[in-house]
Design an enzyme around this catalytic site. Sequence first.
Site, PDB file in Angstrom:
ATOM      1  CE  LYS A 129       0.517 -18.341   3.798  1.00 42.88           C
ATOM      2  NZ  LYS A 129      -0.479 -17.273   3.932  1.00 42.88           N
TER       3      LYS A 129
ATOM      4  CG  HIS B 299     -11.594  -3.642  -0.090  1.00 46.92           C
ATOM      5  ND1 HIS B 299     -11.939  -2.324  -0.265  1.00 46.92           N
ATOM      6  CD2 HIS B 299     -10.267  -3.655   0.158  1.00 46.92           C
ATOM      7  CE1 HIS B 299     -10.861  -1.575  -0.111  1.00 46.92           C
ATOM      8  NE2 HIS B 299      -9.834  -2.350   0.148  1.00 46.92           N
TER       9      HIS B 299
END
Length: 764
Positions: free
Chosen positions: A23, A697
């Site tokens: 990540k 969003h």
Amino acid sequence: MTHAPVRTHILGFPRIGAGRELKRAVEAYWKGATDRAALLETGRELRRRHWALQRDAGVDWVTVGDFAYYDHLHNATALFSAAPPRFGLPAAVDLEGYFAMARGTAAQPALAMKKWFDTNYHYLVPEVGPHTRFALNRDWLLPEVREARALGHAVKVVLPSPLTWLWLAEPEPGFDRLELLSLLLNAYFVLFGELKALGVACVQLDEPILALDLPDAWLDAVDTVYRELAGAGLPLLLATYFGGVDAHAGRLRALPIAALHLDGVRAPRQLDAFLADWPDDKALSLGVIDGRNLWRTDLARVLGTLHAARAVLGGRLWVSASCSLLHVPHDLAAENRLDPRIRNWMAFARQKLEELAVLKRALNEGEGAVWRELQAAAQAIEDRRRAPSTLRPEVRARVAALTDADTRRRSPFAERIALQRQRLQLPPLPTTTIGSFPQTAEIRAARAAHRAGTLNEAEYRAAMQAEIRHVVDRQERLGLDVLVHGEPERNDMVEYFGEQLAGYAFTEHGWVQSYGSRCVKPPVIYGDVSRPRPMTVEWSTYAQSLTDKPMKGMLSGPLTMLFWSFVRDDLPRRDVALQLALALRDEVLDLEAAGIGIIQIDEPTIREGLPLQRADWPDYLDWAVRAFRIAASGVRDDTQIHTHMCYSEFNDILPSIAALDADVITIETSRSRMKLLEGFAEFAYPNDIGPGLYDIHSPRVPDRQEMETLLTKALAVVPAERLWVNPDCGLKTRGWAETEAALKRMVATANAARAPLRAESCPA
Ligand code: GLN
Ligand code: ZN
């Protein structure tokens, strides 16, 4: 040694790294903080480590091909040069092109993302059409195989089967994906030739779609795929998981494969259908360690199954986890804060590899060789069974005493809503929000300081109350009708409640990949669930004390609490759901008693729990609806229950949505331009609805015109007296500026639409 040795392997390992190294590396690369070489080096290092763990556990082959910088299905898209033309990429996709498709570009939205079967992992949806062509891109996969070979590993390569890749792809309208099968098979065939030359021992083709309801044409294609690919001369392992495939036993038995993998955790009974007359030239790989959950395996029980299977299969028995370990966290050894007793009941990916090693030695060398390990496992299983927290008679008794009356409101909707209208005195088209308001850096800092102990209880409460005052004041100024407290005290929808419920535990590093570089750390339900004390009442009543308008209490529903957690495997999920439902019912009643007249129970996940096969839907929907209704039904008629769902795909379960019998449902509709509402209209959804008027969003503030168009559309299908006005979802990820601007327009849109409605209802 009287028996030929059994073999072991895993279907895949978590790629993200024990400390989420992948990540960090990927995100640093995206930001431009590091270069490509650094990212590739992290990838190489993670693969090296994960293969070493497998070898140390004594597997017969390490698995290569499970690593991905974003998503393994997307890797296959790159490997076979199947980038959709809209991205304008060169045929041979490189890492940049791979990320461009995954994340979108200035000119093109990203590939769509979908849930990987019934997990919380999301894959990137390939796009195909009549012009799709495939070609092997040798920059993908092959270097990883060489890497593993150079490290001296025996290698099993894993790939999505061509059939599963096609099934998961989105076709252009009217296009039959199967038309591409023979082209795709050619590309696989070329690849297999090269894998063979590199000394690969076998290829695992993941075929999870076999656990779905497949059309006949796709089932018949299974024969074609394996017949063709067997011709490449590499032993094939056909891997099924997430469900039983015994319905296809005859077909699978006849395929020219070297081995078949079965999920022995989700569908333990299917084994019988295969064991009886499994052909002499094929192995059976049994997935007996749970790849979907973090509990320790009952090794004694599993060994019973494996001994019986070995008696039939001899050396043709392979042992594995049920599915890839992608879905479990990396290493339990990193958990220092978990209650040691509960920790001893768990096994993460590394520990599951150790379990596999123990099973292998027990089978090949005799149980005496690992008696210590077997004894430790047996003790842990026994300890868990006997722990008072896992079986609390008072919780079990409450669940057992539930009756149908507990699932019903006192009166039907028509009567309730009249009483609610009288009590709430709301205008037509009432405006509200979904619950959360922007979570600013200050809010997060206050929560973190409270956790760290640098902000004491009183200071923390004062900070949250100040935020609530601010949120209430803004809502009043905006002219909203039903207010919320803004949820500043909540880090997340599940953890916040889990931390206050008995039966929940939290890991420190229990991360699993959700999509791309995003990971989640689900809480763990290990014991019987109950609510020792009120969880939200203080915040909600404080917020209500600041305003004369109705304040909505805000809770996460029992299904959401269930699906976003790791759930105990020693109790049916429906029973866990009922325990959660009772805990939430207590909270709902306490909110009501404290004077809160509207309570919202968020249930964004009801669809996530749907079983893979339709035949199993009714049973699931039955207990899911029951759990929600138990949470919601204790209240008086004039208390209004809201629910919220954040997606737009539920036309196929509308009867169950209606069966929840919430007085008001708020749903996501703006991205689908209200298409969902057509389904609601057709089905004649009976209660109040708030279709989202704008998409939260994105930071974009839609103009009045857009909102008006959507509201007009909604008014065309929902009677005005049952229509609410609200955004699509909670606002916690937004900034204040865009939030205020958007809500101002939303309220103005509602106001403008009200005028003619009021005129109609006024006697002239
Ligand atoms: N009440 C929650 C919020 O507004 C709902 C979030 C969700 O449905 N995902 O944040
Ligand atoms: Zn939502």
